[in-house]
Design an enzyme around this catalytic site. Structure first.
Site, PDB file in Angstrom:
ATOM      1  CG  HIS A 116     -41.902 -21.268  12.886  1.00 57.66           C
ATOM      2  ND1 HIS A 116     -43.001 -20.829  13.542  1.00 57.66           N
ATOM      3  CD2 HIS A 116     -42.026 -21.756  11.917  1.00 57.66           C
ATOM      4  CE1 HIS A 116     -44.060 -21.079  12.449  1.00 57.66           C
ATOM      5  NE2 HIS A 116     -43.443 -21.395  11.389  1.00 57.66           N
TER       6      HIS A 116
HETATM    7  C1  UD1 Z   1     -41.683 -25.245   7.551  1.00 54.67           C
HETATM    8  C2  UD1 Z   1     -42.718 -24.489   6.739  1.00 54.67           C
HETATM    9  C3  UD1 Z   1     -43.389 -23.350   7.693  1.00 54.67           C
HETATM   10  C4  UD1 Z   1     -44.042 -23.851   8.980  1.00 54.67           C
HETATM   11  C5  UD1 Z   1     -42.835 -24.750   9.519  1.00 54.67           C
HETATM   12  C6  UD1 Z   1     -43.432 -25.258  10.812  1.00 54.67           C
HETATM   13  C7  UD1 Z   1     -42.082 -23.853   4.297  1.00 54.67           C
HETATM   14  C8  UD1 Z   1     -41.709 -22.946   3.428  1.00 54.67           C
HETATM   15  N1  UD1 Z   1     -42.035 -23.595   5.823  1.00 54.67           N
HETATM   16  O1  UD1 Z   1     -40.620 -24.037   8.043  1.00 54.67           O
HETATM   17  O2  UD1 Z   1     -44.614 -22.924   6.869  1.00 54.67           O
HETATM   18  O3  UD1 Z   1     -44.873 -23.207   9.622  1.00 54.67           O
HETATM   19  O4  UD1 Z   1     -42.186 -25.705   8.742  1.00 54.67           O
HETATM   20  O5  UD1 Z   1     -42.392 -25.844  11.522  1.00 54.67           O
HETATM   21  O6  UD1 Z   1     -42.281 -25.086   3.997  1.00 54.67           O
HETATM   22  N2  UD1 Z   1     -34.720 -28.743  10.883  1.00 54.67           N
HETATM   23  C9  UD1 Z   1     -34.428 -29.540  11.992  1.00 54.67           C
HETATM   24  N3  UD1 Z   1     -35.030 -30.776  11.952  1.00 54.67           N
HETATM   25  C10 UD1 Z   1     -35.996 -30.847  11.003  1.00 54.67           C
HETATM   26  C11 UD1 Z   1     -36.586 -29.955  10.187  1.00 54.67           C
HETATM   27  C12 UD1 Z   1     -35.707 -28.533  10.028  1.00 54.67           C
HETATM   28  O7  UD1 Z   1     -33.615 -29.464  12.807  1.00 54.67           O
HETATM   29  O8  UD1 Z   1     -36.877 -32.092  11.216  1.00 54.67           O
HETATM   30  C13 UD1 Z   1     -33.967 -27.357  11.298  1.00 54.67           C
HETATM   31  C14 UD1 Z   1     -33.047 -27.208   9.978  1.00 54.67           C
HETATM   32  O9  UD1 Z   1     -31.953 -26.854  10.409  1.00 54.67           O
HETATM   33  C15 UD1 Z   1     -33.585 -26.156   8.951  1.00 54.67           C
HETATM   34  C16 UD1 Z   1     -34.478 -25.559  10.060  1.00 54.67           C
HETATM   35  O10 UD1 Z   1     -34.973 -26.312  10.806  1.00 54.67           O
HETATM   36  O11 UD1 Z   1     -32.814 -25.427   8.461  1.00 54.67           O
HETATM   37  C17 UD1 Z   1     -35.908 -24.818   9.266  1.00 54.67           C
HETATM   38  O12 UD1 Z   1     -36.405 -25.921   8.666  1.00 54.67           O
HETATM   39  P1  UD1 Z   1     -37.185 -25.682   7.150  1.00 54.67           P
HETATM   40  O13 UD1 Z   1     -37.631 -27.152   6.806  1.00 54.67           O
HETATM   41  O14 UD1 Z   1     -36.233 -24.898   6.364  1.00 54.67           O
HETATM   42  O15 UD1 Z   1     -38.381 -24.832   7.343  1.00 54.67           O
HETATM   43  P2  UD1 Z   1     -39.389 -24.270   8.828  1.00 54.67           P
HETATM   44  O16 UD1 Z   1     -38.626 -23.069   9.136  1.00 54.67           O
HETATM   45  O17 UD1 Z   1     -39.387 -25.414   9.744  1.00 54.67           O
END
Ligand code: UD1
Length: 387
Positions: free
Chosen positions: A228
């Protein structure tokens, strides 16, 4: 007199760290007579992770009470997530006036809420302090550095982390080595996970848009992948060779189970790589798994291929040979050279392949770093009370 604590979660890796802390508070309150000091506790969820599978499933699995306040920050750029969290969390602090804000890990909530609390003159405790990857291009490293600079009480999972803080000039009085709180959660749930059946986990969690393969080949031996990190999944030229290696080489030895993170899924789809993976007979794509299911897969896996920090730690305790697809780690205690189960392989396929063949021959060898004993949450609470 009572003490008021607000603890904060935002994203998936926070939930397994806060669950034992809340249990420790409940335990403390239940043992105190009415005249003694009670702890009033509020749980704030920033709402960064909001999907049921990224959030609600963990509250249910781990028995975490529903958050008292959800800031509803959702997805967005880092500035959007941090900025929105700060604006909303400031309102909570002005209203609730806690004695302490407790933050865990290194996600955007950790940074945003510690900055906001310090500006309101509220004491901050950071659980999982002192981790350093040395890689400032990681958003988590920025979050760790800022949080540890500000927090009043820095609770570390190992001596290396305490040393990192000392090297940075942190006052010794602020640092306390308490062990790894996530292992509290692992220890209290491993029996429950053990009872689960791998086939059921697979069948109950297949991704919905998956071309259901007529006969899922679930051999005795399987490997697990999770990816991820932006450094692995956000660039096609990095991700594609890793995928090719998994599909063309690893699946010759093992069936691969891949519980897929929303970020990775989105990127695979946008790079046009998703359909081939979904169609491969020995690659099984799963939705993000709940805590017990993931723990069960880890217990049974022949090998873990991951860029997750938490899984590196769990592999160490369970002894699962772990290839960490990163060039650095903030958790060196999990590495082979410190007796752990994990090897850093970066994202270069030659390096991954070389270590893959070594790991494939390796027997499961659990190790237990000092104070990863399932009792860290009590020590965290004690440190706050005695501060
Ligand atoms: C976040 C944390 C990371 C952790 C990871 C575990 C930060 C900087 N990063 O990264 O340290 O290892 O979580 O998962 O805080 N999305 C969904 N559903 C959700 C949440 C997110 O579909 O419930 C999608 C969204 O399209 C989003 C992408 O996942 O753009 C990434 O989510 P984001 O919250 O930006 O950070 P993570 O990559 O999950």
């Amino acid at each position: 007199m009572s003490m008021k604590i607000i603890s904060v979660v935002g994203a998936r890796p926070n939930f397994m760290k806060i669950a034992p802390f809340i249990n420790a508070i409940n335990e403390y309150n239940s043992l105190k007579s009415k005249r003694s000091r009670l702890i009033l506790h509020l749980l704030v969820h920033t709402g960064q992770h909001y999907d049921d599978r990224m959030s609600k499933a963990f509250f249910e699995d781990l028995g975490i009470p529903k958050a008292d306040i959800n800031l509803g920050v959702g997805s967005g750029t880092h500035a959007e997530q941090v900025g929105y969290t700060m604006i909303e969390f400031e309102k909570v602090l002005k209203q609730e006036k806690p004695d302490w804000v407790v933050v865990v890990g290194d996600v955007n909530a950790t940074l945003a809420c510690s900055v906001t609390a310090k500006k309101e003159w509220i004491k901050v405790c950071h659980i999982e302090a002192g981790l350093r990857s040395g890689d400032i291009t990681m958003p988590e490293e920025v979050n760790r550095l800022v949080t540890d600079r500000l927090a009043d009480l820095l609770l570390t999972p190992d001596h290396i982390s305490s040393e990192n803080l000392i090297k940075e000039g942190t006052d010794l009085k602020r640092i306390q080595f308490v062990g790894n709180i996530m292992i509290d959660t692992l220890e209290s749930n491993r029996e429950k996970a053990k009872a689960l059946n791998i086939k059921d986990i697979v069948h109950n969690n297949l991704v919905p848009d998956y071309q259901l393969k007529s006969n899922i080949p679930l051999d005795e031996e399987f490997g697990v992948i999770t990816l991820h990190r932006p450094s692995n999944v956000d660039k096609k030229e990095v991700l594609q060779p890793i995928i090719r290696f998994m599909l063309d080489e690893v699946t010759k030895d093992l069936t691969l189970l891949w519980p897929i993170h929303p970020r990775a899924k989105k990127q695979l789809q946008s790079f046009g790589l998703f359909d081939e993976i979904a169609a491969h007979p020995r690659m099984i794509l799963l939705e993000p798994l709940g805590y017990f299911d993931m723990l069960r897969l880890n217990m049974g896996a022949k090998i873990m291929l991951t860029d997750s920090g938490g899984l590196q730690e769990e592999c160490t305790i369970l002894g699962t040979p772990c290839l960490t697809l990163r060039w650095n780690t903030e958790r060196p205690v999990t590495l082979k050279e410190h007796g752990g189960a994990s090897v850093l392989v970066g994202n270069n396929v030659n390096r991954i392949r070389e270590e893959y063949f070594i790991a494939l021959q390796k027997a499961r060898t659990p190790i237990r770093p000092e104070l990863w004993d399932g009792k860290t949450a009590e020590r965290c609470l004690e440190a706050i009370i005695n501060y």
